[in-house]
Design a protein around this motif. Structure first.
Motif, PDB file in Angstrom:
ATOM      1  N   ILE A  55      35.299  66.223  28.164  1.00 28.59           N
ATOM      2  CA  ILE A  55      36.454  65.319  28.144  1.00 28.59           C
ATOM      3  C   ILE A  55      36.747  64.867  29.571  1.00 28.59           C
ATOM      4  O   ILE A  55      36.458  65.593  30.528  1.00 28.59           O
ATOM      5  N   HIS A  56      37.317  63.644  29.691  1.00 33.37           N
ATOM      6  CA  HIS A  56      37.633  63.069  31.010  1.00 33.37           C
ATOM      7  C   HIS A  56      39.149  62.963  31.157  1.00 33.37           C
ATOM      8  O   HIS A  56      39.780  62.169  30.457  1.00 33.37           O
ATOM      9  N   PHE A  57      39.687  63.704  32.114  1.00 33.72           N
ATOM     10  CA  PHE A  57      41.141  63.680  32.286  1.00 33.72           C
ATOM     11  C   PHE A  57      41.655  62.326  32.817  1.00 33.72           C
ATOM     12  O   PHE A  57      42.691  61.843  32.341  1.00 33.72           O
ATOM     13  N   PRO A  58      40.936  61.628  33.712  1.00 38.28           N
ATOM     14  CA  PRO A  58      41.492  60.355  34.204  1.00 38.28           C
ATOM     15  C   PRO A  58      41.261  59.178  33.252  1.00 38.28           C
ATOM     16  O   PRO A  58      41.458  58.031  33.643  1.00 38.28           O
ATOM     17  N   GLN A  59      40.852  59.464  32.026  1.00 37.39           N
ATOM     18  CA  GLN A  59      40.601  58.367  31.081  1.00 37.39           C
ATOM     19  C   GLN A  59      41.627  58.329  29.941  1.00 37.39           C
ATOM     20  O   GLN A  59      41.439  57.618  28.951  1.00 37.39           O
ATOM     21  N   VAL A  60      42.701  59.085  30.110  1.00 32.67           N
ATOM     22  CA  VAL A  60      43.754  59.098  29.087  1.00 32.67           C
ATOM     23  C   VAL A  60      44.209  57.670  28.772  1.00 32.67           C
ATOM     24  O   VAL A  60      44.434  57.306  27.615  1.00 32.67           O
TER      25      VAL A  60
ATOM     26  N   SER B 254      21.238  60.882  28.581  1.00 35.01           N
ATOM     27  CA  SER B 254      20.610  60.196  27.454  1.00 35.01           C
ATOM     28  C   SER B 254      21.621  59.761  26.392  1.00 35.01           C
ATOM     29  O   SER B 254      21.500  60.090  25.221  1.00 35.01           O
ATOM     30  N   GLU B 255      22.583  58.949  26.861  1.00 33.27           N
ATOM     31  CA  GLU B 255      23.669  58.523  25.970  1.00 33.27           C
ATOM     32  C   GLU B 255      23.392  57.155  25.361  1.00 33.27           C
ATOM     33  O   GLU B 255      23.611  56.942  24.166  1.00 33.27           O
ATOM     34  N   ASN B 256      22.903  56.234  26.205  1.00 34.48           N
ATOM     35  CA  ASN B 256      22.855  54.823  25.819  1.00 34.48           C
ATOM     36  C   ASN B 256      21.503  54.235  26.258  1.00 34.48           C
ATOM     37  O   ASN B 256      21.009  54.563  27.340  1.00 34.48           O
TER      38      ASN B 256
ATOM     39  N   PRO C 137      28.075  65.855  38.792  1.00 41.09           N
ATOM     40  CA  PRO C 137      27.458  64.547  39.057  1.00 41.09           C
ATOM     41  C   PRO C 137      27.729  63.641  37.852  1.00 41.09           C
ATOM     42  O   PRO C 137      27.360  63.990  36.729  1.00 41.09           O
ATOM     43  N   ARG C 138      28.385  62.512  38.054  1.00 40.36           N
ATOM     44  CA  ARG C 138      28.858  61.710  36.911  1.00 40.36           C
ATOM     45  C   ARG C 138      27.724  61.404  35.944  1.00 40.36           C
ATOM     46  O   ARG C 138      27.785  61.727  34.779  1.00 40.36           O
ATOM     47  N   PHE C 139      26.700  60.752  36.439  1.00 43.56           N
ATOM     48  CA  PHE C 139      25.415  60.613  35.760  1.00 43.56           C
ATOM     49  C   PHE C 139      24.418  60.141  36.799  1.00 43.56           C
ATOM     50  O   PHE C 139      24.811  59.776  37.917  1.00 43.56           O
TER      51      PHE C 139
ATOM     52  N   THR D  79      35.277  65.872  22.724  1.00 39.10           N
ATOM     53  CA  THR D  79      35.985  64.659  22.294  1.00 39.10           C
ATOM     54  C   THR D  79      35.561  63.472  23.144  1.00 39.10           C
ATOM     55  O   THR D  79      35.579  62.334  22.685  1.00 39.10           O
ATOM     56  N   ASP D  80      35.203  63.729  24.417  1.00 37.77           N
ATOM     57  CA  ASP D  80      34.868  62.654  25.363  1.00 37.77           C
ATOM     58  C   ASP D  80      35.945  61.572  25.441  1.00 37.77           C
ATOM     59  O   ASP D  80      35.629  60.398  25.623  1.00 37.77           O
ATOM     60  N   VAL D  81      37.197  61.954  25.320  1.00 36.82           N
ATOM     61  CA  VAL D  81      38.261  61.002  25.680  1.00 36.82           C
ATOM     62  C   VAL D  81      38.005  60.564  27.109  1.00 36.82           C
ATOM     63  O   VAL D  81      37.646  61.385  27.955  1.00 36.82           O
TER      64      VAL D  81
HETATM   65  N1  GUN Z   1      28.420  58.093  31.650  1.00 32.62           N
HETATM   66  C1  GUN Z   1      28.847  58.052  32.939  1.00 32.62           C
HETATM   67  N2  GUN Z   1      30.177  58.077  33.007  1.00 32.62           N
HETATM   68  C2  GUN Z   1      30.622  58.150  31.745  1.00 32.62           C
HETATM   69  C3  GUN Z   1      31.926  58.212  31.168  1.00 32.62           C
HETATM   70  O1  GUN Z   1      32.943  58.201  31.843  1.00 32.62           O
HETATM   71  N3  GUN Z   1      31.980  58.267  29.804  1.00 32.62           N
HETATM   72  C4  GUN Z   1      30.871  58.282  29.030  1.00 32.62           C
HETATM   73  N4  GUN Z   1      31.002  58.355  27.714  1.00 32.62           N
HETATM   74  N5  GUN Z   1      29.648  58.221  29.543  1.00 32.62           N
HETATM   75  C5  GUN Z   1      29.526  58.151  30.884  1.00 32.62           C
END
Ligand code: GUN
Ligand code: ZN
Length: 428
Positions: free
Chosen positions: A73-78, A229-231, A198-200, A316-318
């Motif tokens: 989950i990402h706290f600064p993405q509320v 490997s999300e998108n 590391p963010r990605f 949840t990846d909010v």
């Molecule tokens: N990949 C890099 N940053 C993010 C993020 O903030 N959310 C999601 N879902 N994927 C990411």
């Protein structure tokens, strides 16, 4: 001693692996807590003699479960939850990066941290693995609020030294210093833990990933979290930026970021060989169904990941995810399974949300179920939270059927109380 009488349901093992004995259910149960830990959990008739003079809270008609574990989950993405747009890379640029830039301000960070943690507790999440923004102050604020609530929480500042707007990047040296200070100040304080974040791969230079690996080597008990490997566009861009890597997972592995306590969010497009390598090195995956659907990322192959022995938790990846509720997220996980032709078993779902999540975070010696000795992080669920839920559960055929209906119909409304280390921190 505290004593709670209610139905109690928790997992002692992975129901997919342990055919018998994984599910513990006490229709008329008793939970005994002392000094923040579970000291007894079982049938009321068996444990009642241990009550002594302790005051008994009669919660008959309610269901006690372990607190939920949110592994991503990402706290600064509320404030960007439910933001309309395209897929991952556009969503990051249009919505997410501008929102995260505001977390340079300590006041905004502190206010949002308090809201964020209260929202977790309202939804029954007692432990989370959390991304902060790139700013050290965002993570200081989050840890301070979690410490005040005595919450078991792991977090880290996002590392991003390229491919992000001005004001939202760090450098190898600044991020090394920030991480060292955050680890010294917070890791192991109360129930807090630090995660190198590391963010990605797209947002980190080779030098920054190498530095992240050095920090992990210096601190073996610190966690690591990132996206993997999300998108499909993200995967293509990653391959372009790291031509020497064998595949996306290898980008992280080459820098020492794949190990026990490494948690990779999404892994939607990972295949057998990568799952095998991930499992062999002790890494874990956060399955984020609402986010994967919302951003159109794809359908996570849960069965395949599990068949290779990968530890999986629920995330949840909010704010790409659309709910703080782990119950609701389990309902969406089921629908993802349906689209893949694999119906997720309700006990397996509860496992992912509790003990499975604890195992993914390497915290199963402390949390994940209500076995004696565990930290008393638990929920009191209201099985009549709405007229529809009351009606459906009253007509329920079996425990599995009721639990399943709860994951499909339930959300924050079901969470009547949330306890952290034996202390009530939320009551509806
Ligand atoms: N990949 C890099 N940053 C993010 C993020 O903030 N959310 C999601 N879902 N994927 C990411
Ligand atoms: Zn994420």
């Amino acid at each position: 001693m505290q004593a709670f009488r209610a139905s109690i349901l928790h997992l002692l093992d992975d129901p997919a692996k342990a055919a018998e004995g994984a599910v513990a259910f006490h229709e008329d149960g008793l939970l005994l807590v002392e000094d923040g830990r579970v000291i007894g959990c079982g049938a009321y008739a068996e444990l009642a003699p241990w009550l002594g003079g302790a005051e008994l809270e009669d919660l008959t008609g309610h269901l006690i479960t372990p607190g939920f574990v949110d592994t991503h989950i990402h706290f600064p993405q509320v404030d960007v939850i439910a933001a309309h747009g395209k897929q991952l890379l556009d969503w990051l640029e249009q919505h997410t990066f501008p929102a995260e830039a505001a977390f340079a301000d300590p006041k905004h960070a502190a206010d949002t941290a308090a809201f964020f943690l209260d929202e977790l507790l309202r939804n029954g999440t007692t432990t989370a693995l959390v991304f902060g923004s790139v700013h050290k102050v965002s993570v200081d604020a989050l840890f301070a609020e979690a410490y005040a609530r005595d919450m078991r929480l792991i977090a880290g500042k996002s590392l991003m030294d390229r491919n992000a707007p001005d004001g939202l990047t760090d450098t190898v040296e600044s991020s090394r210093e920030d991480m060292q200070a955050l680890i010294a100040d917070w890791h192991g304080k109360g129930r807090l833990g630090y995660a190198v974040t590391p963010r990605f791969a797209i947002s980190c230079s080779d030098a920054q990933l190498a530095m992240a690996g050095e920090i992990l080597a210096e601190h073996p008990d610190v966690w690591m979290q990132t996206h993997l490997s999300e998108n499909l566009h993200e995967i293509k861009e990653t391959a372009r930026l790291f031509p020497k890597a064998k595949d996306y997972l290898d980008v992280y592995d080459r820098f020492g970021l794949l190990r026990q306590r490494s948690v990779f969010a999404h892994c939607v497009h990972l295949k057998g060989d990568a799952f095998r390598r991930l499992a062999a090195k002790g890494g874990a995956v956060a399955f984020c169904p609402t986010s994967n659907l919302f951003l159109g990322s794809g359908l996570f192959p849960l069965e395949e990941a599990c068949s290779h022995g990968v530890k999986v938790g629920i995330g949840t990846d909010v704010g790409a995810g659309t709910t703080f509720s782990i119950l609701h997220t389990l309902g969406e996980a089921y629908k993802v399974g349906q689209l893949r032709g694999d119906a997720l078993d309700p006990f397996q779902a509860l496992y992912l949300a509790t003990l499975g999540g604890a195992r993914a975070l390497d915290l199963d010696d402390k949390i994940g179920n209500l076995a004696p000795g565990k930290e008393a992080d638990f929920l009191v669920l209201d099985l009549a939270a709405t007229p529809l839920i009351a009606r459906r559960l009253a007509g329920g055929k079996s425990l599995a059927d009721k639990l399943f209906a709860l994951t499909v119909l339930g959300d924050d409304r079901v969470v009547a109380r949330t306890y952290l280390a034996g202390v009530e921190r939320w009551r509806r």
